[in-house]
Design a protein around this motif. Structure first.
Motif, PDB file in Angstrom:
ATOM      1  N   ALA A 296       7.589  38.402  28.579  1.00 10.72           N
ATOM      2  CA  ALA A 296       7.080  38.488  29.947  1.00 10.72           C
ATOM      3  C   ALA A 296       8.082  37.855  30.905  1.00 10.72           C
ATOM      4  CB  ALA A 296       5.732  37.791  30.041  1.00 10.72           C
ATOM      5  N   ILE A 297       8.616  36.711  30.523  1.00 11.36           N
ATOM      6  CA  ILE A 297       9.555  36.013  31.392  1.00 11.36           C
ATOM      7  C   ILE A 297      10.845  36.810  31.545  1.00 11.36           C
ATOM      8  CG2 ILE A 297      11.028  33.992  31.529  1.00 11.36           C
ATOM      9  CD1 ILE A 297       8.231  33.437  32.351  1.00 11.36           C
ATOM     10  N   VAL A 298      11.329  37.388  30.436  1.00 11.31           N
ATOM     11  CA  VAL A 298      12.581  38.138  30.522  1.00 11.31           C
ATOM     12  C   VAL A 298      12.413  39.343  31.444  1.00 11.31           C
ATOM     13  CG1 VAL A 298      14.207  39.553  29.242  1.00 11.31           C
ATOM     14  CG2 VAL A 298      13.495  37.376  28.328  1.00 11.31           C
TER      15      VAL A 298
ATOM     16  N   ARG B  10      13.556  39.448  19.640  1.00 13.59           N
ATOM     17  CA  ARG B  10      13.464  38.063  19.196  1.00 13.59           C
ATOM     18  C   ARG B  10      12.342  37.341  19.902  1.00 13.59           C
ATOM     19  NH1 ARG B  10      18.270  35.162  17.098  1.00 13.59           N
ATOM     20  NH2 ARG B  10      19.622  36.791  16.307  1.00 13.59           N
ATOM     21  N   LEU B  11      11.803  37.962  20.921  1.00 14.82           N
ATOM     22  CA  LEU B  11      10.866  37.243  21.760  1.00 14.82           C
ATOM     23  C   LEU B  11       9.473  37.762  21.524  1.00 14.82           C
ATOM     24  CD1 LEU B  11      12.849  37.582  25.038  1.00 14.82           C
ATOM     25  CD2 LEU B  11      13.087  35.878  23.293  1.00 14.82           C
ATOM     26  N   ARG B  12       8.546  36.859  21.374  1.00 13.61           N
ATOM     27  CA  ARG B  12       7.159  37.298  21.301  1.00 13.61           C
ATOM     28  C   ARG B  12       6.598  37.305  22.701  1.00 13.61           C
ATOM     29  NH1 ARG B  12       7.234  33.328  17.618  1.00 13.61           N
ATOM     30  NH2 ARG B  12       6.093  32.191  19.181  1.00 13.61           N
ATOM     31  N   GLY B  13       5.409  37.886  22.783  1.00 15.33           N
ATOM     32  CA  GLY B  13       4.712  38.141  24.037  1.00 15.33           C
ATOM     33  C   GLY B  13       5.157  37.397  25.266  1.00 15.33           C
ATOM     34  N   ASP B  14       4.961  36.097  25.315  1.00 10.79           N
ATOM     35  CA  ASP B  14       5.126  35.408  26.590  1.00 10.79           C
ATOM     36  C   ASP B  14       6.593  35.237  26.990  1.00 10.79           C
ATOM     37  OD1 ASP B  14       4.944  34.039  24.313  1.00 10.79           O
ATOM     38  OD2 ASP B  14       3.423  32.637  24.976  1.00 10.79           O
ATOM     39  N   TYR B  15       7.487  35.110  26.005  1.00 11.88           N
ATOM     40  CA  TYR B  15       8.904  35.031  26.360  1.00 11.88           C
ATOM     41  C   TYR B  15       9.356  36.351  26.972  1.00 11.88           C
ATOM     42  CZ  TYR B  15       9.689  30.795  23.652  1.00 11.88           C
ATOM     43  OH  TYR B  15       9.681  29.521  23.188  1.00 11.88           O
TER      44      TYR B  15
ATOM     45  N   GLY C 222       1.504  46.616  22.503  1.00 10.25           N
ATOM     46  CA  GLY C 222       0.994  45.249  22.547  1.00 10.25           C
ATOM     47  C   GLY C 222       2.008  44.238  23.031  1.00 10.25           C
ATOM     48  N   GLN C 223       3.079  44.719  23.679  1.00 12.02           N
ATOM     49  CA  GLN C 223       4.032  43.775  24.293  1.00 12.02           C
ATOM     50  C   GLN C 223       3.502  43.418  25.677  1.00 12.02           C
ATOM     51  OE1 GLN C 223       6.708  42.837  22.211  1.00 12.02           O
ATOM     52  NE2 GLN C 223       5.199  43.911  20.999  1.00 12.02           N
ATOM     53  N   PHE C 224       4.218  42.572  26.375  1.00 13.92           N
ATOM     54  CA  PHE C 224       3.730  42.248  27.704  1.00 13.92           C
ATOM     55  C   PHE C 224       4.885  42.255  28.677  1.00 13.92           C
ATOM     56  CE2 PHE C 224       1.657  39.512  30.934  1.00 13.92           C
ATOM     57  CZ  PHE C 224       0.630  40.375  31.205  1.00 13.92           C
TER      58      PHE C 224
END
Lengths: 322, 377
Positions: free
Chosen positions: B159-161, B152-157, B82-84
């Motif tokens: 995605a950016i990384v 430390r990052l949820r889904g949308d962060y 469920g990550q993105f």
């Protein structure tokens, strides 16, 4: 010294562009809690609409759009800027209405995927032959190419000249005016209070009688207008307009998003701060270390900030509740 | 790992009877037969298919295989956990470069030529297979590094990384040096010429020996699919699925969220790296930095979204469709991405769980209704 001042000036101009774009990301994130991937494409459309308008408008005034020497009167540039902002505002409204609004209650990942879809759609529709085409174009000069100020500063072996161009000053001042207007709007008007209320808690805001849908639409329009302005200013500074799906636009959008995250996403003042921080890191890194890796510095900074202070410079920590 | 085998499948939100497969896991053969069958099929494909449908279509089948590896492995991160991640092509390109570096300079220094060496299952092919695995390991290392901040990052962060990773890789690869193109020059080369590695910079890595064939592609497809399937039905996979369904609840149940997320990332990156190795050695392909960019990554994201999050057969089917379709629609190249974009938007509006949702293809067969996964209401 001369190099330092010149880099500083460039960083200020670029930083104000990043800040303008970052504002759009941060406002939408503050209210709907998702990254509007299509935001960078609004910047692109802003740039291309400005180009299309300039190409159409200049011959009507009896000017040759491909002549870099003669610049039209100042109001032409202002009119193109306003028209691009209005068109992109409309577009932002339409995107929100048709793509995001039906997903208001859906999981955030779905909205994110939709946003990527919208982004791809805008890029590739813009790239069609009868829209903007898939080849780069040259933006006609809308500002006279004058140097406002020449400073002689010690640098290298002797004295070197530092040039402050009209374009840089216009970019900085236009962005500054827009940001001040936004600041007034968000923190001093009733509408801005409504925006901040929706951002704080959508459900409570609607219980207090705030028309949430209208506020969300307005946020999108506002963000898109700022993006269009950034697009316009970007092609004023760099007249080579790349095709809509070029990776340079994606990088521009990404860096602006990084600026929003570094400043603390959802925080309007943070976005401006982040934009300048990013520009300074990028420009000074490019000048003093190596210009090949300018994108790497920005992302390295992002990762450091996320590890050290995940909420960004000005963000307040949020406790996750079950 | 604190999740026990008797933990209820969280994806179903109800505790059903234990999976009927549980009792069959005793013999070694029961775990290995799918691998054996898959590799045998790959060999059959390799010898029969080019004669049946010709070189051009065999190549498309090869591309489909590589797309399958990419989509199935990305599905471990995006679908199961469920990550993105939208930087999967970055891992692929990194693995591809690592593998190509090994085979190219390996064969140049051993055999004095960068052309292919040995026949079917000959020495050259084994070197190629090993270097694909090494490419996978290099990509897995990168997956670990990228996966770490994701804690430390949820889904949308995240995605950016991941998107940033792909773009950074592209920029870095563009700064690499020219390919050293003969054995004499390689012997004379100084160590300093290998930092950064001479892999061709912006023009791409030309001259890589062309080892990729249907046998190796579908052997790797088999391995990927078997690993993904076994993972999905293991306690580890159920822990990953529980993260997808509800991170906080699964943490409360004792699932080590950090470990599982990073593990999913590393695993997916490994297979992407191996797929990159296959891609780099494919005839007619010149691996170049722009392969690491976001456009290629989006292709695989679209496959996982279309196929269904967590459905292995679903994303395989999507990989087949989305790889074969553009070949059929060559004349409409301009509209391909517009079609993809509309597909994404419409899918999210109409059927956000993807064509197959969390089911496998056979679970949708009437009468064979879903036993292990009930539809969520």
């Amino acid at each position: 010294m001369a190099d330092l001042v010149q880099t500083l000036l460039t960083a200020l101009a670029i930083g104000s562009l990043y800040a303008l774009i970052a504002l759009g990301y941060t406002m939408v994130y503050g209210i709907l809690k998702f990254i509007n991937f299509a935001h960078s494409d609004i910047v692109v459309l802003g740039a291309w609409i400005s180009y299309a308008l300039a190409i159409k408008l200049l011959p009507m005034l009896g000017l040759n759009p491909h002549d870099a020497e003669t610049a039209p009167p100042l109001w032409v540039g202002a009119a193109i800027l306003l028209a691009a902002m209005l068109l992109c505002g409309l577009l932002g409204f339409a995107i929100e209405r048709f793509a995001y609004k039906p997903l208001r209650r859906a999981p955030r990942l779905n909205v994110l995927i939709t946003a990527i879809g919208v982004s791809l759609l805008l890029q590739n529709v813009g790239q069609l032959n009868y829209v903007f085409g898939a080849s780069p174009q040259k933006m006609p000069a809308l500002l006279p190419n004058i140097d406002l100020l020449r400073l002689s500063l010690p640098g290298g072996d002797g004295y070197r000249e530092v040039v402050i161009g009209l374009v840089d000053v216009m970019i900085f001042s236009t962005s500054a005016v827009l940001m001040l207007v936004l600041e007034y709007l968000v923190y001093r008007t009733k509408l801005g209070t409504a925006m901040r209320a929706v951002s704080f808690s959508t459900d409570n805001a609607s219980l207090m009688g705030i028309p949430v849908d209208r506020v969300v639409s307005f946020t999108f329009v506002l963000g898109s207008m700022l993006a269009a302005a950034a697009g316009f200013l970007y092609v004023m500074k760099y007249p080579g307009v790349n095709q809509p799906a070029h990776s340079i636009w994606v990088l521009l959008g990404l860096k602006a998003f990084v600026a929003a995250v570094i400043g603390g996403i959802g925080n309007v003042r943070g976005a401006v701060l982040g934009g300048f921080v990013i520009a300074f890191v990028e420009q000074f890194g490019a000048f003093y270390i190596s210009s090949n890796y300018r994108d790497v510095y920005v992302f390295a900074l992002l990762i450091i900030i996320l590890l050290v202070r995940p909420t960004g410079l000005l963000g307040s920590p949020v406790r996750e509740k079950v | 790992m604190t999740v026990t085998h008797s933990a209820p499948e969280i994806a179903t939100s109800q505790s059903g009877p234990p999976s009927p497969r549980a009792g069959r896991r005793t013999s070694v053969w029961s775990g290995l037969w799918p691998l054996a069958v898959g590799i045998a099929l790959a060999a059959v494909l390799h010898f029969v298919l080019p004669r049946l449908i010709g070189q051009y279509y065999s190549r498309i089948v090869m591309d489909i295989g590589i797309a399958m590896i990419m989509a199935v492995s990305l599905n471990i991160v995006n679908g199961m956990t469920g990550q993105f991640s939208i930087g999967h092509a970055g891992f692929m390109t990194l693995g591809g470069y690592a593998a190509a570096l090994l085979t190219y300079y390996g064969s140049l220094s051993i055999w004095g030529t960068s052309l292919r060496h040995g026949g079917f299952l000959g020495v050259g092919e084994w070197m190629f297979a090993v270097s694909c695995l090494v490419g996978g390991l290099v990509a897995a290392g990168a997956g670990y590094v990228v996966g770490l901040p994701s804690l430390r990052l949820r889904g949308d962060y995240l995605a950016i990384v991941t998107l940033g990773f792909g773009e950074i890789l592209r920029v870095v690869l563009q700064q690499t040096g020219k390919v050293i193109d003969d054995a004499e020059a390689l012997k004379a080369a100084k160590w300093s010429q290998f930092f950064p590695p001479p892999v061709g910079g912006a023009v791409g890595f030309d001259g890589v020996p062309k080892y990729t064939d249907l046998f190796w592609v579908y052997t790797f497809v088999t391995i990927t699919v078997v690993v993904a399937y076994r993972l999905k039905h293991s306690s580890l996979g159920r822990a990953m699925i529980s993260i997808r369904e509800d991170e906080i609840a699964s943490q409360a149940m004792g699932v080590n969220i950090a470990r599982n997320k990073v593990l999913a990332f590393v695993l997916a990156a490994f297979f992407a790296g191996a797929a990159g190795g296959l891609f780099a050695h494919e005839a007619g392909v010149i691996l170049s930095p722009k392969d690491a960019g976001f456009q290629r990554s989006f292709d695989y994201v679209i496959m996982t979204v279309l196929g269904g999050r967590g459905s292995i057969t679903g994303v395989m089917l999507a990989a087949v469709i989305l790889t074969a379709l553009p070949e059929m629609l060559r004349d409409f190249e301009q509209y391909r991405l517009i079609m993809y974009a509309l597909l994404l938007i419409i899918m999210m509006l109409v059927r956000p769980q993807g064509l197959f949702g969390i089911h496998e293809v056979w679970q949708l067969w009437p009468g064979r209704g879903p036993r292990t996964a009930k539809k969520k209401t």
